[in-house]
Scaffold this motif. Structure first.
Motif, PDB file in Angstrom:
ATOM      1  N   VAL A  99      21.281  22.159  35.723  1.00  0.00           N
ATOM      2  CA  VAL A  99      20.301  22.072  34.640  1.00  0.00           C
ATOM      3  C   VAL A  99      20.578  20.796  33.845  1.00  0.00           C
ATOM      4  N   ASP A 100      19.517  20.256  33.239  1.00  0.00           N
ATOM      5  CA  ASP A 100      19.670  19.096  32.368  1.00  0.00           C
ATOM      6  C   ASP A 100      20.324  19.553  31.064  1.00  0.00           C
ATOM      7  N   VAL A 101      21.575  19.145  30.849  1.00  0.00           N
ATOM      8  CA  VAL A 101      22.287  19.632  29.648  1.00  0.00           C
ATOM      9  C   VAL A 101      21.612  19.171  28.358  1.00  0.00           C
ATOM     10  N   PHE A 102      20.837  18.095  28.438  1.00  0.00           N
ATOM     11  CA  PHE A 102      20.170  17.620  27.220  1.00  0.00           C
ATOM     12  C   PHE A 102      19.005  18.529  26.829  1.00  0.00           C
ATOM     13  N   GLU A 103      18.541  19.355  27.756  1.00  0.00           N
ATOM     14  CA  GLU A 103      17.555  20.377  27.403  1.00  0.00           C
ATOM     15  C   GLU A 103      18.235  21.661  26.941  1.00  0.00           C
ATOM     16  N   LEU A 104      19.416  21.908  27.468  1.00  0.00           N
ATOM     17  CA  LEU A 104      20.138  23.141  27.148  1.00  0.00           C
ATOM     18  C   LEU A 104      20.812  23.064  25.770  1.00  0.00           C
ATOM     19  N   ARG A 105      21.441  21.934  25.469  1.00  0.00           N
ATOM     20  CA  ARG A 105      22.244  21.838  24.242  1.00  0.00           C
ATOM     21  C   ARG A 105      21.471  22.114  22.956  1.00  0.00           C
ATOM     22  N   PRO A 106      20.211  21.661  22.822  1.00  0.00           N
ATOM     23  CA  PRO A 106      19.495  21.951  21.576  1.00  0.00           C
ATOM     24  C   PRO A 106      19.250  23.445  21.348  1.00  0.00           C
ATOM     25  N   ARG A 107      19.391  24.261  22.384  1.00  0.00           N
ATOM     26  CA  ARG A 107      19.179  25.705  22.239  1.00  0.00           C
ATOM     27  C   ARG A 107      20.447  26.409  21.733  1.00  0.00           C
ATOM     28  N   ILE A 108      21.513  25.619  21.541  1.00  0.00           N
ATOM     29  CA  ILE A 108      22.809  26.179  21.167  1.00  0.00           C
ATOM     30  C   ILE A 108      23.268  25.553  19.856  1.00  0.00           C
ATOM     31  N   GLY A 109      23.626  26.390  18.869  1.00  0.00           N
ATOM     32  CA  GLY A 109      24.176  25.890  17.610  1.00  0.00           C
ATOM     33  C   GLY A 109      25.686  25.918  17.688  1.00  0.00           C
ATOM     34  N   LEU A 110      26.319  24.806  17.313  1.00  0.00           N
ATOM     35  CA  LEU A 110      27.778  24.712  17.454  1.00  0.00           C
ATOM     36  C   LEU A 110      28.380  24.131  16.184  1.00  0.00           C
ATOM     37  N   THR A 111      29.470  24.719  15.718  1.00  0.00           N
ATOM     38  CA  THR A 111      30.274  24.038  14.701  1.00  0.00           C
ATOM     39  C   THR A 111      31.686  23.907  15.233  1.00  0.00           C
ATOM     40  N   SER A 112      32.264  22.725  15.051  1.00  0.00           N
ATOM     41  CA  SER A 112      33.645  22.503  15.489  1.00  0.00           C
ATOM     42  C   SER A 112      34.207  21.338  14.695  1.00  0.00           C
ATOM     43  N   ALA A 113      35.519  21.226  14.699  1.00  0.00           N
ATOM     44  CA  ALA A 113      36.154  20.128  13.977  1.00  0.00           C
ATOM     45  C   ALA A 113      35.715  18.789  14.567  1.00  0.00           C
ATOM     46  N   ALA A 114      35.598  18.725  15.894  1.00  0.00           N
ATOM     47  CA  ALA A 114      35.231  17.473  16.554  1.00  0.00           C
ATOM     48  C   ALA A 114      33.829  17.034  16.124  1.00  0.00           C
ATOM     49  N   LEU A 115      32.920  18.008  16.012  1.00  0.00           N
ATOM     50  CA  LEU A 115      31.545  17.698  15.605  1.00  0.00           C
ATOM     51  C   LEU A 115      31.510  17.261  14.138  1.00  0.00           C
ATOM     52  N   ALA A 116      32.305  17.938  13.308  1.00  0.00           N
ATOM     53  CA  ALA A 116      32.327  17.621  11.874  1.00  0.00           C
ATOM     54  C   ALA A 116      32.765  16.179  11.649  1.00  0.00           C
ATOM     55  N   GLU A 117      33.687  15.718  12.483  1.00  0.00           N
ATOM     56  CA  GLU A 117      34.176  14.339  12.337  1.00  0.00           C
ATOM     57  C   GLU A 117      33.096  13.308  12.592  1.00  0.00           C
ATOM     58  N   ARG A 118      32.072  13.704  13.333  1.00  0.00           N
ATOM     59  CA  ARG A 118      31.001  12.748  13.659  1.00  0.00           C
ATOM     60  C   ARG A 118      29.924  12.675  12.585  1.00  0.00           C
ATOM     61  N   ILE A 119      29.998  13.561  11.582  1.00  0.00           N
ATOM     62  CA  ILE A 119      28.989  13.528  10.520  1.00  0.00           C
ATOM     63  C   ILE A 119      29.344  12.398   9.556  1.00  0.00           C
ATOM     64  N   PRO A 120      28.420  11.464   9.344  1.00  0.00           N
ATOM     65  CA  PRO A 120      28.726  10.352   8.435  1.00  0.00           C
ATOM     66  C   PRO A 120      29.033  10.865   7.031  1.00  0.00           C
ATOM     67  N   ARG A 121      30.111  10.338   6.451  1.00  0.00           N
ATOM     68  CA  ARG A 121      30.553  10.817   5.131  1.00  0.00           C
ATOM     69  C   ARG A 121      29.521  10.523   4.044  1.00  0.00           C
ATOM     70  N   GLY A 122      28.739   9.469   4.243  1.00  0.00           N
ATOM     71  CA  GLY A 122      27.761   9.078   3.225  1.00  0.00           C
ATOM     72  C   GLY A 122      26.414   9.783   3.363  1.00  0.00           C
ATOM     73  N   GLU A 123      26.302  10.677   4.374  1.00  0.00           N
ATOM     74  CA  GLU A 123      25.029  11.360   4.634  1.00  0.00           C
ATOM     75  C   GLU A 123      24.764  12.429   3.560  1.00  0.00           C
ATOM     76  N   ARG A 124      23.523  12.467   3.075  1.00  0.00           N
ATOM     77  CA  ARG A 124      23.122  13.496   2.112  1.00  0.00           C
ATOM     78  C   ARG A 124      23.165  14.867   2.800  1.00  0.00           C
ATOM     79  N   VAL A 125      23.626  15.892   2.077  1.00  0.00           N
ATOM     80  CA  VAL A 125      23.782  17.231   2.654  1.00  0.00           C
ATOM     81  C   VAL A 125      22.474  17.723   3.281  1.00  0.00           C
ATOM     82  N   HIS A 126      21.369  17.547   2.578  1.00  0.00           N
ATOM     83  CA  HIS A 126      20.076  17.987   3.127  1.00  0.00           C
ATOM     84  C   HIS A 126      19.819  17.326   4.485  1.00  0.00           C
ATOM     85  N   ASP A 127      20.161  16.046   4.581  1.00  0.00           N
ATOM     86  CA  ASP A 127      19.907  15.317   5.833  1.00  0.00           C
ATOM     87  C   ASP A 127      20.866  15.740   6.949  1.00  0.00           C
TER      88      ASP A 127
END
Ligand SMILES: Nc1ncnc2c1ncn2[C@@H]1O[C@H](COP(=O)(O)OP(=O)(O)OP(=O)(O)O)[C@@H](O)[C@H]1O
Ligand SMILES: [Mg+2]
Length: 264
Positions: free
Chosen positions: A71-99
């Protein structure tokens, strides 16, 4: 729909190391699972397979009626919500919470489109309210406390209305009050029939929110036990998982464990 996750003998190897060892596991739509195990047991690796980030070396990983590898993982991944430390590190520190939250509707980190529609903005706002952090909407992510960041990440994971929610140690780094607040929030989510199938990774039975139904115990990449919470969370299973004799108690829907003392 069939099972949300259907793993058959899923094995992940890296060089000489076996990170997951023939894991067979089924998660149904209405189930809420906790995955427990010591450091290095393979919990994060299990979620990486479940979120279509890592392919098994052998075995079959069924995810949302698709088979990983076919399966095309790029179609599958949006159907899955994930939180992890690795993902959190990729969130820009200057990004507004709403965004941080609204940008998940397109599966991106960092806001890139200016034309999110009103429904997206309304959904982000209501999720921030649901997670108890609506007052932070105009703050930047980098200024939040650890507990506040965890809540914003869960709101982000829910933004795209996922069919599967995967939470890797959402309570790590929280103080006692923060942990208790988060356990209550996750309990409300777990008891909501409209919530997606959920898998929560944790080190501590104290973090199991009331309303969670199942547990999977992992040690050295292998399943020690899996099934209904009451069947799985026995002293024998916990001792086998954590490698020491443990006493476990359940009171008012909450669990606690500690090392067994000699005088019992
Ligand atoms: N690329 C790799 N090569 C070799 N070993 C690896 C690799 N990636 C992970 N590991 C090992 O695989 C094991 C499982 O890692 P994983 O992150 O899944 O554990 P975990 O249960 O999430 O641990 P923790 O509770 O500390 O987060 C660990 O021993 C880790 O060192
Ligand atoms: Mg981990």
């Amino acid at each position: 729909m069939g099972a949300v996750l259907e793993f058959a003998d899923v094995t992940v190897r890296r060089g000489e190391a076996t990170l997951l060892d023939e894991v067979s596991w089924t998660v149904e739509e209405d189930e809420r699972w906790v995955v427990l195990g010591p450091n290095g047991a393979g919990k994060t690796t299990l979620l990486q397979v479940a979120s279509a980030q890592v392919h098994p070396t052998s075995g079959v990983a069924g995810i949302l009626d698709e088979v990983l590898g076919t399966v095309d993982v790029f179609e599958l991944r949006p159907r899955i919500g994930l939180t992890s430390a690795a993902l959190a590190e990729r969130i820009p520190r200057g990004e507004r919470v709403h965004d941080v939250v609204v940008s998940a509707s397109y599966g991106v980190v960092g806001r890139w489109r200016e034309d999110y529609d009103t429904l997206d903005h309304d959904r982000a706002a209501s999720l921030l309210t649901e997670l108890g952090v609506s007052s932070l909407t105009d703050r930047t992510f980098g200024t939040l406390s650890e507990g506040e960041r965890k809540r914003v990440q869960i709101a982000r994971a829910l933004m795209a209305d996922p069919e599967l929610l995967l939470l890797d140690e959402p309570a790590a780094g929280l103080d006692l009050g923060g942990r208790e607040d988060l356990v209550s929030t996750l309990s409300v989510l777990a008891m909501d029939a409209d919530s997606p199938a959920t898998v929560l990774v944790s080190h501590h039975v104290e973090e199991i929110p009331p309303g969670f139904s199942h547990a999977l115990l992992l040690r050295q990449g292998a399943v020690v036990a899996a099934g209904l919470l009451d069947d799985v969370l026995t002293e024998a299973n916990l001792a086998a998982t954590f490698g020491m004799p443990l006493t476990i108690r359940q009171e008012d829907g909450r669990w606690s464990a500690r090392r067994q003392t000699r005088h019992r």
